[in-house]
Every structure is written in structure tokens, then in C-alpha cells.
Scaffold this motif. Structure first.
Motif, PDB file in Angstrom:
ATOM      1  N   VAL A   1      22.982  32.027  14.096  1.00  0.00           N
ATOM      2  CA  VAL A   1      23.559  30.806  14.634  1.00  0.00           C
ATOM      3  C   VAL A   1      23.406  29.671  13.626  1.00  0.00           C
ATOM      4  O   VAL A   1      22.348  29.503  13.018  1.00  0.00           O
ATOM      5  CB  VAL A   1      22.869  30.440  15.969  1.00  0.00           C
ATOM      6  N   ARG A   2      24.466  28.903  13.475  1.00  0.00           N
ATOM      7  CA  ARG A   2      24.416  27.707  12.639  1.00  0.00           C
ATOM      8  C   ARG A   2      23.714  26.582  13.404  1.00  0.00           C
ATOM      9  O   ARG A   2      23.908  26.414  14.614  1.00  0.00           O
ATOM     10  CB  ARG A   2      25.832  27.262  12.279  1.00  0.00           C
ATOM     11  N   GLY A   3      22.902  25.806  12.697  1.00  0.00           N
ATOM     12  CA  GLY A   3      22.205  24.701  13.335  1.00  0.00           C
ATOM     13  C   GLY A   3      22.022  23.524  12.403  1.00  0.00           C
ATOM     14  O   GLY A   3      22.407  23.555  11.229  1.00  0.00           O
ATOM     15  N   GLU A   4      21.435  22.489  12.956  1.00  0.00           N
ATOM     16  CA  GLU A   4      21.127  21.269  12.210  1.00  0.00           C
ATOM     17  C   GLU A   4      19.789  20.739  12.704  1.00  0.00           C
ATOM     18  O   GLU A   4      19.572  20.629  13.912  1.00  0.00           O
ATOM     19  CB  GLU A   4      22.219  20.224  12.427  1.00  0.00           C
ATOM     20  N   VAL A   5      18.884  20.458  11.787  1.00  0.00           N
ATOM     21  CA  VAL A   5      17.571  19.910  12.118  1.00  0.00           C
ATOM     22  C   VAL A   5      17.542  18.442  11.737  1.00  0.00           C
ATOM     23  O   VAL A   5      17.754  18.089  10.575  1.00  0.00           O
ATOM     24  CB  VAL A   5      16.442  20.675  11.400  1.00  0.00           C
ATOM     25  N   GLU A   6      17.266  17.609  12.719  1.00  0.00           N
ATOM     26  CA  GLU A   6      17.085  16.179  12.463  1.00  0.00           C
ATOM     27  C   GLU A   6      15.600  15.843  12.571  1.00  0.00           C
ATOM     28  O   GLU A   6      15.010  15.931  13.656  1.00  0.00           O
ATOM     29  CB  GLU A   6      17.866  15.328  13.465  1.00  0.00           C
ATOM     30  N   ILE A   7      14.979  15.503  11.450  1.00  0.00           N
ATOM     31  CA  ILE A   7      13.587  15.059  11.448  1.00  0.00           C
ATOM     32  C   ILE A   7      13.566  13.600  11.881  1.00  0.00           C
ATOM     33  O   ILE A   7      14.251  12.757  11.295  1.00  0.00           O
ATOM     34  CB  ILE A   7      12.956  15.257  10.070  1.00  0.00           C
ATOM     35  N   LEU A   8      12.794  13.308  12.921  1.00  0.00           N
ATOM     36  CA  LEU A   8      12.860  12.008  13.565  1.00  0.00           C
ATOM     37  C   LEU A   8      12.175  10.919  12.754  1.00  0.00           C
ATOM     38  O   LEU A   8      11.181  11.166  12.048  1.00  0.00           O
ATOM     39  CB  LEU A   8      12.236  12.088  14.958  1.00  0.00           C
ATOM     40  N   ASP A   9      12.681   9.724  12.890  1.00  0.00           N
ATOM     41  CA  ASP A   9      12.091   8.532  12.274  1.00  0.00           C
ATOM     42  C   ASP A   9      11.071   7.937  13.233  1.00  0.00           C
ATOM     43  O   ASP A   9      11.118   8.154  14.445  1.00  0.00           O
ATOM     44  CB  ASP A   9      13.195   7.518  11.963  1.00  0.00           C
ATOM     45  N   GLY A  10      10.135   7.179  12.684  1.00  0.00           N
ATOM     46  CA  GLY A  10       9.194   6.434  13.506  1.00  0.00           C
ATOM     47  C   GLY A  10       8.109   7.261  14.151  1.00  0.00           C
ATOM     48  O   GLY A  10       7.523   6.836  15.161  1.00  0.00           O
ATOM     49  N   LEU A  11       7.803   8.440  13.610  1.00  0.00           N
ATOM     50  CA  LEU A  11       6.731   9.261  14.172  1.00  0.00           C
ATOM     51  C   LEU A  11       5.367   8.636  13.888  1.00  0.00           C
ATOM     52  O   LEU A  11       5.171   8.003  12.848  1.00  0.00           O
ATOM     53  CB  LEU A  11       6.769  10.667  13.576  1.00  0.00           C
ATOM     54  N   PRO A  12       4.389   8.819  14.774  1.00  0.00           N
ATOM     55  CA  PRO A  12       3.023   8.398  14.456  1.00  0.00           C
ATOM     56  C   PRO A  12       2.556   9.080  13.175  1.00  0.00           C
ATOM     57  O   PRO A  12       2.964  10.221  12.890  1.00  0.00           O
ATOM     58  CB  PRO A  12       2.216   8.867  15.675  1.00  0.00           C
ATOM     59  N   PRO A  13       1.710   8.436  12.389  1.00  0.00           N
ATOM     60  CA  PRO A  13       1.341   9.002  11.074  1.00  0.00           C
ATOM     61  C   PRO A  13       0.712  10.381  11.147  1.00  0.00           C
ATOM     62  O   PRO A  13       0.871  11.179  10.220  1.00  0.00           O
ATOM     63  CB  PRO A  13       0.366   7.964  10.499  1.00  0.00           C
ATOM     64  N   GLU A  14      -0.009  10.699  12.230  1.00  0.00           N
ATOM     65  CA  GLU A  14      -0.632  12.020  12.344  1.00  0.00           C
ATOM     66  C   GLU A  14       0.410  13.125  12.473  1.00  0.00           C
ATOM     67  O   GLU A  14       0.140  14.282  12.139  1.00  0.00           O
ATOM     68  CB  GLU A  14      -1.572  12.069  13.561  1.00  0.00           C
ATOM     69  N   TYR A  15       1.587  12.787  12.961  1.00  0.00           N
ATOM     70  CA  TYR A  15       2.660  13.762  13.132  1.00  0.00           C
ATOM     71  C   TYR A  15       3.668  13.712  11.985  1.00  0.00           C
ATOM     72  O   TYR A  15       4.346  14.713  11.706  1.00  0.00           O
ATOM     73  CB  TYR A  15       3.364  13.536  14.473  1.00  0.00           C
ATOM     74  N   ALA A  16       3.774  12.570  11.324  1.00  0.00           N
ATOM     75  CA  ALA A  16       4.692  12.422  10.187  1.00  0.00           C
ATOM     76  C   ALA A  16       4.025  12.982   8.933  1.00  0.00           C
ATOM     77  O   ALA A  16       3.707  12.266   7.982  1.00  0.00           O
ATOM     78  CB  ALA A  16       5.065  10.949  10.001  1.00  0.00           C
ATOM     79  N   GLN A  17       3.800  14.288   8.940  1.00  0.00           N
ATOM     80  CA  GLN A  17       3.085  14.983   7.875  1.00  0.00           C
ATOM     81  C   GLN A  17       4.009  15.996   7.217  1.00  0.00           C
ATOM     82  O   GLN A  17       4.887  16.576   7.863  1.00  0.00           O
ATOM     83  CB  GLN A  17       1.860  15.705   8.445  1.00  0.00           C
ATOM     84  N   GLY A  18       3.783  16.270   5.929  1.00  0.00           N
ATOM     85  CA  GLY A  18       4.558  17.289   5.241  1.00  0.00           C
ATOM     86  C   GLY A  18       6.038  16.985   5.290  1.00  0.00           C
ATOM     87  O   GLY A  18       6.472  15.861   5.027  1.00  0.00           O
ATOM     88  N   ILE A  19       6.836  17.967   5.671  1.00  0.00           N
ATOM     89  CA  ILE A  19       8.287  17.747   5.708  1.00  0.00           C
ATOM     90  C   ILE A  19       8.684  16.740   6.777  1.00  0.00           C
ATOM     91  O   ILE A  19       9.764  16.146   6.710  1.00  0.00           O
ATOM     92  CB  ILE A  19       9.065  19.065   5.901  1.00  0.00           C
ATOM     93  N   TYR A  20       7.808  16.543   7.761  1.00  0.00           N
ATOM     94  CA  TYR A  20       8.133  15.617   8.848  1.00  0.00           C
ATOM     95  C   TYR A  20       7.808  14.166   8.505  1.00  0.00           C
ATOM     96  O   TYR A  20       7.985  13.275   9.340  1.00  0.00           O
ATOM     97  CB  TYR A  20       7.409  16.053  10.119  1.00  0.00           C
ATOM     98  N   ALA A  21       7.362  13.925   7.285  1.00  0.00           N
ATOM     99  CA  ALA A  21       7.121  12.559   6.824  1.00  0.00           C
ATOM    100  C   ALA A  21       8.397  11.887   6.339  1.00  0.00           C
ATOM    101  O   ALA A  21       8.414  10.671   6.136  1.00  0.00           O
ATOM    102  CB  ALA A  21       6.080  12.557   5.704  1.00  0.00           C
ATOM    103  N   THR A  22       9.458  12.663   6.150  1.00  0.00           N
ATOM    104  CA  THR A  22      10.712  12.122   5.612  1.00  0.00           C
ATOM    105  C   THR A  22      11.833  12.340   6.609  1.00  0.00           C
ATOM    106  O   THR A  22      12.340  13.462   6.761  1.00  0.00           O
ATOM    107  CB  THR A  22      11.066  12.806   4.274  1.00  0.00           C
ATOM    108  N   PRO A  23      12.241  11.288   7.332  1.00  0.00           N
ATOM    109  CA  PRO A  23      13.337  11.450   8.294  1.00  0.00           C
ATOM    110  C   PRO A  23      14.624  11.867   7.589  1.00  0.00           C
ATOM    111  O   PRO A  23      14.858  11.535   6.425  1.00  0.00           O
ATOM    112  CB  PRO A  23      13.473  10.055   8.912  1.00  0.00           C
ATOM    113  N   GLY A  24      15.444  12.593   8.299  1.00  0.00           N
ATOM    114  CA  GLY A  24      16.719  13.023   7.730  1.00  0.00           C
ATOM    115  C   GLY A  24      17.250  14.240   8.443  1.00  0.00           C
ATOM    116  O   GLY A  24      16.608  14.798   9.343  1.00  0.00           O
ATOM    117  N   THR A  25      18.423  14.684   8.021  1.00  0.00           N
ATOM    118  CA  THR A  25      19.115  15.797   8.656  1.00  0.00           C
ATOM    119  C   THR A  25      19.307  16.937   7.657  1.00  0.00           C
ATOM    120  O   THR A  25      19.658  16.700   6.497  1.00  0.00           O
ATOM    121  CB  THR A  25      20.485  15.336   9.198  1.00  0.00           C
TER     122      THR A  25
END
Length: 376
Positions: free
Chosen positions: A58-82
Motif C-alpha cells: 500500500v502507498r502511504g504518506e507519513v507526516e511527522i508532527l510539529d510542536g511535539l514535546p521535546p521528549e517525543y521530538a527525538q531522532g527522526i521525529y525532531a524534524t516535522p515534515g512529510t
């Protein structure tokens, strides 16, 4: 807030002096099963030694969310984007055939594209891809590579046990608990066996309605986590083909998935549960469910599946040519624990052998379009 979360240090994992020896035995058995599956598997192709039957790519798209708390905005999740993505839905069994004989353990393997930084696979560090290989249960039934030696053999030979009715099932259960007679009674694999029974009782539902967990713990940058891919509530509410009856037809999971995606888009939430207590949320014991009351799962990204047509044998062929491994990640997301460490080389050798026997090039795609073509 950050002080409540356990920080990652290398000593959260246990050393096993026999790890390398046991690992090589598992690799040898895995390669032997894959070679034999060309004839024994019924498809004429070499099969995966787990999740052998896929239900669709299946084709998909992952949107990494902006404004995450710093403990969760780690690794690839530190950079918002699609990011573009591919998803493989599968059955957890090492066998193929009618869905009724394979059980209801299912998997969601996710490949995210355009992720910067080297992966943890030394032979393919610069692929730009990031994988999850998740299962539809919050626990797993094997904690160590040593126990996997007998558990793997049991599952590869499960049809011969269960084809003998209740006596065969009893022998399977006895061999599981006792390690095929190799374990001292005080060390019998009760916790792992009870985890297996729990997973075996999962009710069959449309694969879009299941949640899927990392089999064990992983690093989450400075912290320790489990990652869950769970249905978006509004998307799940729109699913028409909900309950699945494997006895109603040889193929039930794939047709239901295919029909839903032909009619409407879908969405999952990608969630992170951070460890707050190594005793109650252990790294080395995959049979323990991490309590949500200690640390709730927090959404860090959205996985969106556009409306699409996955029918046709070419979809299955493209799916089976792909490779997914929990070790195709950056160092900030390294899998943790004995059995998770074992997956690195077992998955790599399994993929190499399967692609060799099927005469398939073993190369990582650079985009979803490269595999499925541009969206229509």
C-alpha cells in the motif's frame, strides 16, 4: 517533565555470553527453511520465515508532527515534515495457504523514504529509508535468542503438530513450555507460552482495524520506547468490512483490505510510549505489556493511506520483492533487548537468501513511485 522518563544507556540491555553461537544456529535454520520453502511452500518461490503471506502493498504518506514535546521530538521525529511511504500488511505465520489455517496474528511493515542519516545496517547505510516491522499485539512470545532456538522450530513445524488434532496440539504446548525437554522445570517458558496463548486468541478483524506494536523496546533518542501504529478513530469508524470470518473463504483478509482502499482513504496514528520504570516496563522481557497508566502513548506522526487499487498479482509480486527490517533505522531508534538484537542478522540473512533463490535484485527503493509507479 523529562525527569520521569528513563534515559537510554547501554546498560539497559543484558549481555548473553552464548548469544553469537545461538544466533548462528538460528540463522542456519532460517536459511534451511527458506531454501526448502521453494518446494514445500506451495508457491514455487522462496518464502519469508515469518510473515510469509502478504495481504497487499500500500502507498502511504507519513507526516511527522510539529510542536511535539521535546521528549517525543527525538531522532527522526525532531524534524516535522512529510515523507512518502510503503506499507506491507501480512499474516505472521511462516506458512502460506488459506487464511483459516494461518491464524489472526498480522503485521504492518512500514518503509519511510527520504530519512537523512546512516542506517544501522552496515551493508546498506545510505538507503535513506527507515523501517518498522510491527505486530498486532503489545507483547511477544519469545525473550531470548536461546529460547528462539526451540520456538522457531516449533512454529516452522506447527502444521504437522496441529494436523494431528488435540494430541498434536498438546505435544506442541508441552514442547513449548519445556523447550522440547531442554529446560529445567524452574526455567520452563511459562511467561512466553502464556504470551503465545494471548496472541493466538486475537480475534480476526480487517487489518486496517488492528493496532501494531514494535515487538520489543527501541531507543527514542535520549529515551526508551515502544512504538505503536494505531487506527485513526474517524478513519476506523468508516470501515465497512470490519469482522473477518476466515472460514468463509480461502482468502478473506486481502479482499477486505483491497475493497476498503478502493472506496476510501485511511489513516493511522504513529505513537510513542516512553519508558518510566524499567521494572514494570522492561526492555528484556517482551511478554510484559507496558501499562498505559504509567506512560500513555503519544501521537508523533500520521500515516495516511490514499484511496488506491492494490488488486492484481503485480502488487503482490512487488510486495514480495521488498525487504523490511527493524534495523533499517538511524542509531537514535536502535532496537533494544536480546531478541530484538537477534533480528538484525536473522532478517538480513533471511532477505539475502530469499532474494537469491527468487532471482530478485536486493536493492532498496528510493521512493514509493519507484516500486508502484506514479499515482493514478
Amino acid at each position: 517533565m523529562a525527569a520521569q522518563f528513563v534515559r537510554y544507556t547501554p546498560d539497559v540491555e543484558d549481555d548473553d555470553p552464548n548469544f553469537d553461537q545461538s544466533l548462528q544456529t538460528v540463522i542456519d535454520k532460517t536459511e534451511s527453511f527458506i531454501a526448502e520453502s521453494v518446494q514445500a511452500g506451495g508457491t514455487g518461490q522462496a518464502l519469508r520465515d515469518a510473515h510469509a503471506k502478504g495481504y497487499g502493498l500500500v502507498r502511504g504518506e507519513v507526516e511527522i508532527l510539529d510542536g511535539l514535546p521535546p521528549e517525543y521530538a527525538q531522532g527522526i521525529y525532531a524534524t516535522p515534515g512529510t515523507h512518502d511511504a510503503l506499507i506491507r500488511f501480512s499474516n505472521g505465520s511462516p506458512h502460506t495457504g488459506a487464511d483459516a489455517r494461518l491464524g489472526s496474528a498480522t503485521g504492518l511493515a512500514l518503509k519511510i523514504f527520504d530519512i537523512p542519516g546512516p542506517t544501522l545496517l552496515e551493508d546498506e547505510p545510505d538507503t535513506g529509508t527507515f523501517d518498522y516491522a510491527n505486530i498486532n499485539g503489545p507483547i511477544f512470545f519469545c525473550n531470548t535468542i536461546e529460547h528462539y532456538l526451540f520456538i522457531q522450530e516449533l512454529f516452522l513445524n506447527a502444521p504437522s503438530y496441529f494436523s494431528q488434532g488435540r494430541p498434536g496440539a498438546h505435544r506442541f504446548f508441552t514442547d513449548f513450555v519445556t523447550g522440547k525437554g531442554t529446560l529445567e522445570q524452574d526455567s520452563w517458558a511459562w511467561d512466553e507460552f502464556l504470551a503465545f496463548l494471548r496472541l493466538s486468541k486475537i480475534l480476526p478483524v480487517n487489518v486496517l482495524l488492528s493496532s501494531y506494536w514494535t515487538m520489543g523496546a527501541v531507543r527514542h533518542g535520549d529515551y526508551i520506547a515502544k512504538v505503536r501504529i494505531t487506527p485513526d478513530p474517524s478513519a476506523a469508524a468508516a470501515v465497512v468490512r470490519r469482522d473477518i470470518d476466515p472460514a468463509s473463504a480461502p482468502e478473506v483478509f486481502r479482499p477486505a483490505l483491497q475493497a476498503e482502499l478502493q472506496e476510501r482513504p485511511y489513516a493511522f496514528d504513529i505513537q510513542v510510549q516512553l519508558c518510566t520504570d524499567l521494572e514494570r516496563m522492561p526492555v528484556e522481557d517482551t511478554t510484559v505489556e507496558w501499562p498505559e497508566q504509567l506512560s500513555p502513548s503519544v501521537t508523533v506522526a500520521r500515516l495516511r493511506l490514499p484511496q488506491q487499487d492494490i488488486s492484481g498479482p503485480e502488487n503482490l509480486a512487488k510486495m514480495d520483492a521488498l525487504s523490511f527490517t527493524p534495523w533499517r533505522v538511524t542509531a537514535e531508534h536502535a532496537p533494544l533487548g536480546n531478541i530484538m538484537r537477534a533480528r538484525k542478522e536473522v532478517y538480513r540473512h533471511s532477505s539475502i537468501e530469499r532474494h537469491r533463490l527468487n532471482d530478485q535484485p536486493r536493492t532498496e527503493p528510493r521512493s514509493a513511485d519507484e516500486v508502484l509507479g506514479p499515482p493514478r
